[in-house]
Motif scaffolding. Sequence first.
Motif, short mmCIF file in Angstrom:
data_model
loop_
_atom_site.label_atom_id
_atom_site.label_comp_id
_atom_site.label_asym_id
_atom_site.label_seq_id
_atom_site.Cartn_x
_atom_site.Cartn_y
_atom_site.Cartn_z
N ASP A 149 -7.91 -10.65 16.79
CA ASP A 149 -8.50 -11.64 17.69
C ASP A 149 -9.36 -10.97 18.77
O ASP A 149 -10.43 -11.47 19.12
CB ASP A 149 -7.41 -12.48 18.37
CG ASP A 149 -6.76 -13.46 17.43
OD1 ASP A 149 -7.38 -13.83 16.42
OD2 ASP A 149 -5.61 -13.85 17.70
N PHE A 153 -13.45 -11.36 19.35
CA PHE A 153 -14.12 -11.62 20.62
C PHE A 153 -15.22 -10.60 20.87
O PHE A 153 -16.34 -10.94 21.24
CB PHE A 153 -13.10 -11.60 21.77
CG PHE A 153 -13.72 -11.87 23.12
CD1 PHE A 153 -13.76 -13.16 23.61
CD2 PHE A 153 -14.28 -10.85 23.87
CE1 PHE A 153 -14.33 -13.43 24.85
CE2 PHE A 153 -14.86 -11.10 25.10
CZ PHE A 153 -14.88 -12.39 25.59
N THR A 169 -12.94 -17.48 20.10
CA THR A 169 -11.52 -17.23 20.36
C THR A 169 -10.75 -18.55 20.41
O THR A 169 -9.64 -18.65 19.86
CB THR A 169 -11.34 -16.46 21.68
OG1 THR A 169 -12.10 -15.26 21.62
CG2 THR A 169 -9.88 -16.13 21.93
#
Length: 199
Positions: A149, A153, A169
Motif C-alpha cells: 500500500d 502511494f 490509497t
Amino acid sequence: PKPQNPDRMTLNNKMSDDFVKRHMMFTDTLDLSVQQPKLRLCRNLALLFMFRFLTQLTSVHYMYHADENWQSLEVAYDLVYGKRSPLPGPSVDIVLSWEWNPIYAIRSHLYPFWLALPSFLLRAVSCDYNFLVVNSMYFMHCVLWALGDWYLFRICEIIANKHVAIMATVYALTSETIIRYCSHTAANGVEGSFAIVAL
C-alpha cells in the motif's frame, strides 16, 4: 502548446489542496509522502498497518480458495511444528500438497518462512498458543500488505501527484476485491504487493 503560467499552476495546486482538505476526511492520515516529517510518516504508516491488520482479522475467517492455506499457513506450520522444524520437541506429521514435494519443488519456502518467524519465537519460549500462532502469521502477512500500500502511494505520487496518491490509497483501503483476495494468505496477494514495490 503554450506553457502555463507558474503562478496560475501554484494557484491551481492551492485550490486543489483546499478542495481535497474540505471534501476528503483523513487526508493528513492518508498522506504517506516521504517529504513530510518522519514522525508523521511513521504514525501514518502505523495507522495504515493497524487498519490492514484489523481488516485481516475480520475478513479471513471465510476461505475463498484452498491456496490461502496450502501455499502459506500449512507450510509455515510445517516449518515450525513439522518434521523439518529445527526446534526440539515433538513434531506433527503434516501432509502438504504436491507442490511442496521435494521431487517437484515448484514453490519457494521464503513466504511461508516469513510467516513462521514469530511462531519460531513463540514455540521457543513455550508461548505458542493457537490464537497467538495463527494471528502472528496474519500479522506478518499484513506487514507485506501494508508495504504494498505504501509503495502504491509512492508510485501514484511520482506518476501524478499527492492527491491522486491519496485517492488511490482510499480505493485500495476500501475496495472489496482487494480486501477479499489480498487479506487472505495466498501467494497472489503478496506477489501483487512485491510487483508494486518493484515498479
